[in-house]
Design an enzyme around this catalytic site. Structure first.
Site, PDB file in Angstrom:
ATOM      1  N   ASP A  13      -6.691  -6.546   4.215  1.00  0.00           N
ATOM      2  CA  ASP A  13      -6.122  -5.200   4.276  1.00  0.00           C
ATOM      3  C   ASP A  13      -6.059  -4.702   5.718  1.00  0.00           C
ATOM      4  OD1 ASP A  13      -5.207  -2.678   3.743  1.00  0.00           O
ATOM      5  OD2 ASP A  13      -6.964  -2.037   2.582  1.00  0.00           O
ATOM      6  N   ASP A  33      -4.786   3.688  -1.720  1.00  0.00           N
ATOM      7  CA  ASP A  33      -5.845   3.985  -0.745  1.00  0.00           C
ATOM      8  C   ASP A  33      -6.383   5.404  -0.921  1.00  0.00           C
ATOM      9  OD1 ASP A  33      -6.049   1.590   0.909  1.00  0.00           O
ATOM     10  OD2 ASP A  33      -3.990   2.022   1.502  1.00  0.00           O
ATOM     11  N   MET A  55      -8.995   8.140   0.354  1.00  0.00           N
ATOM     12  CA  MET A  55      -9.792   8.471   1.548  1.00  0.00           C
ATOM     13  C   MET A  55     -10.351   9.879   1.432  1.00  0.00           C
ATOM     14  SD  MET A  55      -7.345   7.013   4.549  1.00  0.00           S
ATOM     15  CE  MET A  55      -6.499   5.438   4.410  1.00  0.00           C
ATOM     16  N   SER A  99       0.856  -1.193   0.000  1.00  0.00           N
ATOM     17  CA  SER A  99       0.000   0.000   0.000  1.00  0.00           C
ATOM     18  C   SER A  99       0.890   1.240   0.000  1.00  0.00           C
ATOM     19  CB  SER A  99      -0.883   0.004   1.245  1.00  0.00           C
ATOM     20  OG  SER A  99      -1.383   1.315   1.444  1.00  0.00           O
ATOM     21  N   MET A 131     -12.155   4.513  -0.006  1.00  0.00           N
ATOM     22  CA  MET A 131     -12.775   4.702   1.306  1.00  0.00           C
ATOM     23  C   MET A 131     -13.463   6.061   1.244  1.00  0.00           C
ATOM     24  SD  MET A 131      -9.587   3.094   3.395  1.00  0.00           S
ATOM     25  CE  MET A 131      -8.559   3.282   1.943  1.00  0.00           C
ATOM     26  N   HIS A 158      -1.353  -1.306  -4.229  1.00  0.00           N
ATOM     27  CA  HIS A 158      -2.612  -0.965  -3.560  1.00  0.00           C
ATOM     28  C   HIS A 158      -2.641   0.544  -3.285  1.00  0.00           C
ATOM     29  CE1 HIS A 158      -6.097  -2.027  -1.006  1.00  0.00           C
ATOM     30  NE2 HIS A 158      -5.650  -1.104  -0.169  1.00  0.00           N
ATOM     31  N   MET A 196     -11.330  -6.068   5.649  1.00  0.00           N
ATOM     32  CA  MET A 196     -10.521  -5.138   6.437  1.00  0.00           C
ATOM     33  C   MET A 196     -10.189  -5.782   7.781  1.00  0.00           C
ATOM     34  SD  MET A 196     -10.197  -2.520   4.459  1.00  0.00           S
ATOM     35  CE  MET A 196      -9.156  -1.670   5.653  1.00  0.00           C
ATOM     36  N   HIS A 235      -8.467   1.183  -3.736  1.00  0.00           N
ATOM     37  CA  HIS A 235      -9.375   0.946  -2.607  1.00  0.00           C
ATOM     38  C   HIS A 235     -10.025   2.270  -2.231  1.00  0.00           C
ATOM     39  CE1 HIS A 235      -9.586  -0.250   1.980  1.00  0.00           C
ATOM     40  NE2 HIS A 235     -10.785  -0.137   1.430  1.00  0.00           N
TER      41      HIS A 235
HETATM   42  C1  DX5 Z   1      -6.200   1.306   5.852  1.00  0.00           C
HETATM   43  C2  DX5 Z   1      -5.773   1.081   4.420  1.00  0.00           C
HETATM   44  C3  DX5 Z   1      -4.689   0.081   4.284  1.00  0.00           C
HETATM   45  C4  DX5 Z   1      -3.401   0.487   4.936  1.00  0.00           C
HETATM   46  C5  DX5 Z   1      -2.687  -0.728   5.406  1.00  0.00           C
HETATM   47  O1  DX5 Z   1      -7.305   2.119   5.903  1.00  0.00           O
HETATM   48  O2  DX5 Z   1      -6.873   0.652   3.638  1.00  0.00           O
HETATM   49  O3  DX5 Z   1      -4.479  -0.289   2.928  1.00  0.00           O
HETATM   50  O4  DX5 Z   1      -2.542   1.196   4.084  1.00  0.00           O
HETATM   51  O5  DX5 Z   1      -1.585  -0.321   6.144  1.00  0.00           O
HETATM   52  P1  DX5 Z   1      -0.825  -1.305   7.120  1.00  0.00           P
HETATM   53  O6  DX5 Z   1      -0.323  -2.444   6.297  1.00  0.00           O
HETATM   54  O7  DX5 Z   1       0.267  -0.449   7.648  1.00  0.00           O
HETATM   55  O8  DX5 Z   1      -1.818  -1.745   8.164  1.00  0.00           O
HETATM   56 ZN    ZN Z   2      -6.485  -0.273   1.611  1.00  0.00          ZN
END
Ligand code: DX5
Ligand code: ZN
Length: 228
Positions: free
Chosen positions: A176, A39, A41, A12, A72, A37, A141, A70
């Protein structure tokens, strides 16, 4: 992209150097990343903000493997075309992000991407039972989404249930949150095939010293290989 249920490690970029995404992605791919990956947000569905479609489009050209985006964010539907235009291979929406996940998943596939659905830790496997024919990936998750580096929440029972619900369908199970050489093997054994890892991959390395990225990816892979 032929369906492949072998183990995949998906770093990620939330844990990478935000000022240097292109070089970070190239470094981690050269060190053995299977997917990248990404993320997204929105500061509304989750209590943190990252970036949107223009950034995703800008990093696309640095990704040779699979861009796994991904979301969010809520709502999702107004942004689907923008992420297709940005070049996402897989676009994952949360089942909790709105009342019409069925419509959202149809729209993601309709825009030419693979469709994923993500479940927060508090959401049961049964929430996706009626949509398994509409998805290419289910993301479980194992932290509450919003931040990297959080403590892993055990979701082994949910992953086993999903594995059995999915049956022979060509659907990936992705995990994840908090994946590292200690936590990953039980998820792989329970039926997951894509392991997202941020801090456990990027720790100790940098663009100028990327070898630790490779060591970290191999450590996750070896821990899974030796378990089963
Ligand atoms: C959390 C993200 C993850 C995050 C994982 O909200 O969706 O993808 O980057 O990070 P680690 O591996 O550090 O838990
Ligand atoms: Zn993620």
């Amino acid at each position: 992209m032929a369906f492949d249920r072998s183990l995949k490690v998906a770093p990620s970029i939330l844990a990478a150097d935000f000022a240097n995404f292109g070089a970070e992605i190239e470094a981690v791919e050269a060190q053995g990343a299977d997917w990248i990956h990404v993320d997204v947000m929105d500061g509304h569905f989750v209590p943190n903000l990252t970036f949107g479609p223009p950034l995703v489009k800008a990093i696309r050209k640095h990704i040779k493997t699979v861009m796994d985006v991904h979301l969010m964010i809520a709502p999702v539907d107004p942004y689907i075309d923008a992420f297709a235009d940005a070049g996402a291979d897989i676009l994952t929406a949360h089942v909790e992000a709105g009342p019409h996940i069925h419509r959202t998943l149809q729209a993601i596939r309709g825009a030419g991407m693979k469709a994923g659905v993500a479940l927060n830790p508090g959401t049961p496997a049964s929430a996706v039972e009626e949509i398994l024919d509409l998805v290419d990936l289910v993301c479980v998750m194992t932290v509450n989404p919003g931040f990297g580096g959080q403590k892993y929440i055990d979701m082994t029972g949910k992953v086993r249930k999903l594995r059995s619900m999915i049956g022979d369908r060509p659907v990936h199970i992705e995990i994840d949150g908090g994946m590292d050489p200690k936590t990953a093997p039980e998820m792989w054994a329970a039926g997951a095939d894509v392991l997202v890892a941020g801090s456990a991959v990027f720790r100790g390395g940098s663009v100028s010293d990327p070898a630790p990225y490779g060591d970290n990816i191999r450590a996750i892979r070896t821990a899974c290989d030796t378990l089963v």
